[in-house]
Enzyme design. Structure first.
Site, PDB file in Angstrom:
ATOM      1  N   TYR A   1      -2.218  -1.608  10.416  1.00  0.00           N
ATOM      2  CA  TYR A   1      -2.230  -1.642   8.951  1.00  0.00           C
ATOM      3  C   TYR A   1      -0.941  -1.097   8.343  1.00  0.00           C
ATOM      4  O   TYR A   1      -0.288  -1.772   7.535  1.00  0.00           O
ATOM      5  CB  TYR A   1      -3.434  -0.867   8.411  1.00  0.00           C
TER       6      TYR A   1
ATOM      7  N   SER B   1       0.867  -1.185   0.000  1.00  0.00           N
ATOM      8  CA  SER B   1       0.000   0.000   0.000  1.00  0.00           C
ATOM      9  C   SER B   1       0.896   1.225   0.000  1.00  0.00           C
ATOM     10  O   SER B   1       2.077   1.145   0.382  1.00  0.00           O
ATOM     11  CB  SER B   1      -0.886  -0.006   1.254  1.00  0.00           C
TER      12      SER B   1
END
Length: 317
Positions: A176, A164
């Site tokens: 995350y 990401s």
């Protein structure tokens, strides 16, 4: 002088364009294993590769997700149930892949399965909240990769890891961003180790897209549950107004996220089918024009900018 520079830059991009258009031969004989195919990027990629004629081995978390995918694809797509947090499930899926690919090996491994919740300021969370995300997004990627590497090496194939832009620039708390930084580091070391065997390792760095990770109706409810379980001194330090502002920022991000999932899956497809794939693919204009440039800026400047746009705790100085 400037004309020479423009000419060299133009020649570089022309040569890169030519190299990237070269496609691997006999794609119809190649197997690709994809995790996280119930929805989102994994589901769309499985359908795209099916249309290209590849043999797709799609791993889904639920039988419902597997059945829905089978109903949308040809008999070239086969499904298996996989929980990347469970070693027994990974061992069973690995044997299933071996039985399918035989001596040809596995051309492509796409580590796509991922979660993002809970995502709140770090101080609101417990160790277990971090572990929950790391088990899927990082440790799951590592264990699945290590289990299938012998098959990928046999085919001199590709490992495609979905990270990401949050693996380049950490803008919020929780597991995350940590997990995606880990995927970046794991991919870098793996790429350097496997280059000697003719195996290519690619990282996909999407921006914000409307997958179940972001467009989740339960996201706000999950944040409220974390808030309710936070220690009293933490609640006092942040305050209810901060919580309301944080929830509004999450809803705004959902609205601003792109629904063009193909921008990401096209990158994945190119990584699997091109003779000369890129090392990294950034998908989405927010990734290309905001997050990646920000990641190269001085840390103090980035910190100041994020501070200016972020909600302020009740007891902020």
């Amino acid at each position: 002088m400037w004309l020479y520079l423009v000419g060299l830059i133009s020649l570089y991009y022309l040569l890169r364009w030519y190299r990237e258009r070269q496609v691997v031969s006999q794609l119809q004989d190649k197997y690709v294993f994809i995790t996280g195919c119930d929805s989102g990027f994994g589901n769309l990629l499985a359908r795209q590769l099916d249309l290209r004629g590849l043999k797709v081995l799609a791993a889904c978390l639920t039988e419902q997700g597997a059945e829905e995918l089978r109903n949308q694809t040809s008999d070239r797509v086969e499904t298996v149930i996989l929980d990347v947090t469970q070693t027994e499930s990974i061992v069973a899926a690995t044997q299933w892949v071996k039985d399918h690919v035989g001596d040809r090996g596995l051309w492509g491994l796409v580590n796509n399965a991922g979660i993002a919740q809970p995502t709140t300021p770090n101080e609101w969370l417990t160790k277990e909240d971090f572990v929950k995300i790391l088990d899927v997004n990082l440790l799951g990627v590592i264990e699945v990769t290590l289990s299938l590497l012998p098959l990928v090496r046999k085919a001199r194939g590709r490992v495609v890891n979905v990270a990401s832009v949050m693996g380049r620039l950490s803008t919020f708390g929780g597991g995350y961003c940590i997990s995606k930084y880990g995927v970046e580091a794991f991919s870098d070391s793996l790429r350097r180790e496997l280059s000697a065997f003719g195996v290519k390792v690619v990282v996909i760095e999407p921006g914000a897209f409307k997958t179940r990770i972001i467009a989740n109706e339960n996201m706000s409810q999950g944040i409220l549950e974390v808030w309710d379980q936070a220690r009293p001194e933490v609640k006092e330090a942040y305050g209810k107004q901060f919580l309301d502002s944080y929830l509004k920022a999450i809803e705004d991000q959902k609205k601003q996220s792109s629904s063009a999932l193909w921008l990401v899956t096209d990158c994945m497809e190119h990584a699997l089918t091109a003779c000369h794939p890129r090392t990294r693919y950034s998908a989405g204009w927010d990734a290309k024009l905001f997050y990646l440039p920000m990641s190269y800026m001085p840390t103090a400047l980035v910190d100041a900018f994020i501070y200016l746009i972020s909600p302020k705790p009740a007891k902020a100085l």
